[in-house]
Scaffold this active site. Sequence first.
Site, PDB file in Angstrom:
ATOM      1  N   GLN A   1       0.903  -1.315  -0.260  1.00 48.31           N
ATOM      2  CA  GLN A   1      -0.066  -0.079  -0.238  1.00 48.31           C
ATOM      3  C   GLN A   1       0.922   0.958  -0.346  1.00 48.31           C
ATOM      4  OE1 GLN A   1      -2.075   1.101   3.713  1.00 48.31           O
ATOM      5  NE2 GLN A   1      -4.002   1.441   3.278  1.00 48.31           N
ATOM      6  N   GLY A   2       1.467   2.294  -1.571  1.00 44.13           N
ATOM      7  CA  GLY A   2       1.312   3.498  -1.528  1.00 44.13           C
ATOM      8  C   GLY A   2       1.118   4.448  -0.596  1.00 44.13           C
TER       9      GLY A   2
ATOM     10  N   SER B   1       1.297   6.776   2.832  1.00 39.39           N
ATOM     11  CA  SER B   1       2.084   7.147   3.636  1.00 39.39           C
ATOM     12  C   SER B   1       3.342   7.937   2.564  1.00 39.39           C
ATOM     13  CB  SER B   1       2.324   6.692   4.832  1.00 39.39           C
ATOM     14  OG  SER B   1       1.393   6.470   5.348  1.00 39.39           O
TER      15      SER B   1
ATOM     16  N   SER C   1       4.321  -1.259   4.345  1.00 34.88           N
ATOM     17  CA  SER C   1       4.852  -2.548   4.297  1.00 34.88           C
ATOM     18  C   SER C   1       4.511  -3.648   3.780  1.00 34.88           C
ATOM     19  CB  SER C   1       3.915  -3.006   5.181  1.00 34.88           C
ATOM     20  OG  SER C   1       3.803  -2.415   6.282  1.00 34.88           O
TER      21      SER C   1
ATOM     22  N   GLU D   1     -15.218  -1.189   8.241  1.00 31.05           N
ATOM     23  CA  GLU D   1     -14.529  -1.629  10.835  1.00 31.05           C
ATOM     24  C   GLU D   1     -14.857  -2.841  10.137  1.00 31.05           C
ATOM     25  OE1 GLU D   1     -16.288   2.316  11.452  1.00 31.05           O
ATOM     26  OE2 GLU D   1     -14.605   1.005  12.749  1.00 31.05           O
TER      27      GLU D   1
ATOM     28  N   GLU E   1      -3.361   9.247  18.902  1.00 31.91           N
ATOM     29  CA  GLU E   1      -3.694   9.789  19.130  1.00 31.91           C
ATOM     30  C   GLU E   1      -5.102  10.732  18.024  1.00 31.91           C
ATOM     31  OE1 GLU E   1      -0.606   9.287  18.503  1.00 31.91           O
ATOM     32  OE2 GLU E   1      -0.321   9.758  20.694  1.00 31.91           O
TER      33      GLU E   1
HETATM   34  C1  LIG Z   1       3.947  -1.167  11.130  1.00 33.24           C
HETATM   35  C2  LIG Z   1       3.934   0.075  10.856  1.00 33.24           C
HETATM   36  C3  LIG Z   1       3.127  -0.273   9.251  1.00 33.24           C
HETATM   37  C4  LIG Z   1       3.129   0.842   8.065  1.00 33.24           C
HETATM   38  N1  LIG Z   1       2.523  -0.210   7.191  1.00 33.24           N
HETATM   39  C5  LIG Z   1       2.496   1.352   6.319  1.00 33.24           C
HETATM   40  C6  LIG Z   1       1.919   0.581   4.958  1.00 33.24           C
HETATM   41  O1  LIG Z   1       1.854  -0.297   4.318  1.00 33.24           O
HETATM   42  N2  LIG Z   1       1.389   1.892   4.305  1.00 33.24           N
HETATM   43  C7  LIG Z   1       1.408   3.078   4.506  1.00 33.24           C
HETATM   44  O2  LIG Z   1       1.097   3.458   3.096  1.00 33.24           O
HETATM   45  N3  LIG Z   1       1.572   3.434   4.915  1.00 33.24           N
HETATM   46  C8  LIG Z   1       1.633   2.358   6.409  1.00 33.24           C
HETATM   47  N4  LIG Z   1       2.444   3.298   7.817  1.00 33.24           N
HETATM   48  C9  LIG Z   1       2.443   4.800   8.272  1.00 33.24           C
HETATM   49  C10 LIG Z   1       1.076   4.824   9.277  1.00 33.24           C
HETATM   50  O3  LIG Z   1       0.392   4.579   8.243  1.00 33.24           O
HETATM   51  C11 LIG Z   1       1.581   6.461   9.578  1.00 33.24           C
HETATM   52  O4  LIG Z   1       2.757   6.394  10.086  1.00 33.24           O
HETATM   53  C12 LIG Z   1       0.632   6.192  10.443  1.00 33.24           C
HETATM   54  O5  LIG Z   1      -0.711   7.775   9.688  1.00 33.24           O
HETATM   55  C13 LIG Z   1       1.547   8.138  11.046  1.00 33.24           C
HETATM   56  O6  LIG Z   1       1.624   8.869  10.347  1.00 33.24           O
HETATM   57  P1  LIG Z   1       3.399   9.503   9.950  1.00 33.24           P
HETATM   58  O7  LIG Z   1       4.306   8.403  10.906  1.00 33.24           O
HETATM   59  O8  LIG Z   1       3.146  10.468   9.392  1.00 33.24           O
HETATM   60  O9  LIG Z   1       2.973  10.548  11.620  1.00 33.24           O
HETATM   61  P2  LIG Z   1       2.771  12.086  11.823  1.00 33.24           P
HETATM   62  O10 LIG Z   1       1.213  11.920  11.039  1.00 33.24           O
HETATM   63  O11 LIG Z   1       3.028  12.810  11.496  1.00 33.24           O
HETATM   64  O12 LIG Z   1       2.019  12.189  13.456  1.00 33.24           O
HETATM   65  C14 LIG Z   1       3.173  12.445  14.042  1.00 33.24           C
HETATM   66  C15 LIG Z   1       2.606  12.356  15.409  1.00 33.24           C
HETATM   67  O13 LIG Z   1       1.685  13.675  15.930  1.00 33.24           O
HETATM   68  C16 LIG Z   1       0.200  13.025  16.436  1.00 33.24           C
HETATM   69  N5  LIG Z   1      -1.126  13.850  15.228  1.00 33.24           N
HETATM   70  C17 LIG Z   1      -1.091  13.919  14.180  1.00 33.24           C
HETATM   71  N6  LIG Z   1      -2.190  14.753  14.352  1.00 33.24           N
HETATM   72  C18 LIG Z   1      -2.365  14.825  14.883  1.00 33.24           C
HETATM   73  C19 LIG Z   1      -3.646  15.178  15.190  1.00 33.24           C
HETATM   74  N7  LIG Z   1      -4.364  15.675  14.614  1.00 33.24           N
HETATM   75  N8  LIG Z   1      -4.744  15.204  16.485  1.00 33.24           N
HETATM   76  C20 LIG Z   1      -3.150  14.455  17.908  1.00 33.24           C
HETATM   77  N9  LIG Z   1      -2.763  13.687  16.893  1.00 33.24           N
HETATM   78  C21 LIG Z   1      -1.984  13.931  16.225  1.00 33.24           C
HETATM   79  C22 LIG Z   1      -0.052  11.123  16.053  1.00 33.24           C
HETATM   80  O14 LIG Z   1      -0.613  10.988  16.500  1.00 33.24           O
HETATM   81  C23 LIG Z   1       1.406  11.356  16.081  1.00 33.24           C
HETATM   82  O15 LIG Z   1       2.029  11.298  17.069  1.00 33.24           O
HETATM   83  C24 LIG Z   1       2.632   1.602   8.165  1.00 33.24           C
HETATM   84  C25 LIG Z   1       3.140   2.103  10.038  1.00 33.24           C
HETATM   85  C26 LIG Z   1       3.757   1.146  10.453  1.00 33.24           C
HETATM   86  C27 LIG Z   1       3.510   2.471  12.162  1.00 33.24           C
END
Ligand SMILES: Cc1cc2nc3c(=O)[nH]c(=O)nc-3n(C[C@H](O)[C@H](O)[C@H](O)COP(=O)(O)OP(=O)(O)OC[C@H]3O[C@@H](n4cnc5c(N)ncnc54)[C@H](O)[C@@H]3O)c2cc1C
Length: 391
Positions: A124-125, A127, A159, A242, A370
């Site tokens: 899944q591309g 993020s 992933s 869901e 969060e």
């Molecule tokens: C094990 C794992 C597998 C993953 N696999 C995939 C995958 O296959 N494909 C893919 O596309 N992505 C994948 N991801 C990415 C995942 O979807 C993102 O890491 C996630 O959506 C959080 O985005 P970010 O890392 O950019 O953090 P950010 O969104 O930058 O958040 C940073 C911090 O700020 C907080 N925050 C952000 N916005 C708010 C708000 N509005 N209110 C309160 N707090 C907030 C967050 O909770 C976090 O603590 C994976 C992540 C993990 C850990």
Amino acid sequence: MDLAFSPAEEDYRQRLRAWIAANSYHAAAIAKASDPIQAARDWQRRLWKAGYVGLTWPKTYGGQEAKLTEQVIVAEEIARARLPALINAVGLSILGPTLVLHATDEQRRRFLPKILAADEIWCQGFSEPGAGSDLAALRTRAVLDGDSFVVTGQKIWTSLGNIADWCFLLVRTDPDAPKREGISYLLCDMKSPGITVRPVRNAGGGVHFCEMFFDEVRIPRVNLVGPLHGGWKIARSTLDHERSGLSGVIALENGVERLWRLAHANREPGYLDRSLRQQAAWYWIELEGLRYLGFRALSDQLAGRQPGPSASVGKLFASRLRQKVAKSMLESAGPLACLTKKSPHVLARGRLVAGYFDALGYSIGGGTSEIMRNVIAEKVLGLPRSSGGDE
Ligand SMILES: Cc1cc2nc3c(=O)[nH]c(=O)nc-3n(C[C@H](O)[C@H](O)[C@H](O)COP(=O)(O)OP(=O)(O)OC[C@H]3O[C@@H](n4cnc5c(N)ncnc54)[C@H](O)[C@@H]3O)c2cc1C
């Protein structure tokens, strides 16, 4: 809310258990196979041929057209037998349902059977470095040029990116439109020229995800899912899909049982102290809460109702519980947790520290804790909407 499975469903469960008992050695062999990826593909194909993959998908595309309860039973029994997750989990749980709902008949015929048979593994591309919780901020560009999109940008945390054959991508096709209205949903062959995949090592030492760079990658227009610029609604429709979460409850139950076995195996003084007994009892009580939440979501789905914010509540509590169990395991093992599997005193095959770090990722992947709290604040407590995030 009906908490009982019917006699016919229990009969289905017994037949599945017998099948698993006769076949699970193939799954157990994956870790020791000379080519574990191929062995994992073969295992998924075996399950599919037996009728236990794609339960609710249409028969025309290789599914079973079975009831949702049967899908839940299969997920529960796979977790109960401690079988590994299916290698094409991302394709099965996210892309497949998306294609069933939104793709053309030609796209469904082309892609769905190969997802089920694990002939094509998907990643899944979505993020990007600047787009996670606020996914609609994504910047990877796709420009139409004749019959192809030309894609340039970067994805991260993908992933299975290092083994995937195909990737479903969200890209920006209209930079001038409001941010949720200029996004399209594309299917990209990972062998296309211009793609670079770099594995990212996580804190547990494993390579679970990757970063991916797209440098003028050409994707045929026929691989657009849904309308041009209409990708946001399509992505949301399956991200919002869901689930009952009941199989996750059984995986957690296995975790608490492992903690209990570890406490008995690690015969350090005080190994069965009061605090560990209290912790284990609390975890079991939380597990029961999660189980009934899962039943409620399942009953809602069977009755054709939207389960509401229960998936967010379940995700928040399940990821916290997973982390608490992993931490208790570390504490119970004490210094022995650091031993590797070469040591004669090793516990849990030397996986305790990595298991703890892996558990931390559960409160980020699939929506952070969060963001789950924001959903609960808005949809359960009726508080005003948060200013960020795509919940
Ligand atoms: C094990 C794992 C597998 C993953 N696999 C995939 C995958 O296959 N494909 C893919 O596309 N992505 C994948 N991801 C990415 C995942 O979807 C993102 O890491 C996630 O959506 C959080 O985005 P970010 O890392 O950019 O953090 P950010 O969104 O930058 O958040 C940073 C911090 O700020 C907080 N925050 C952000 N916005 C708010 C708000 N509005 N209110 C309160 N707090 C907030 C967050 O909770 C976090 O603590 C994976 C992540 C993990 C850990």
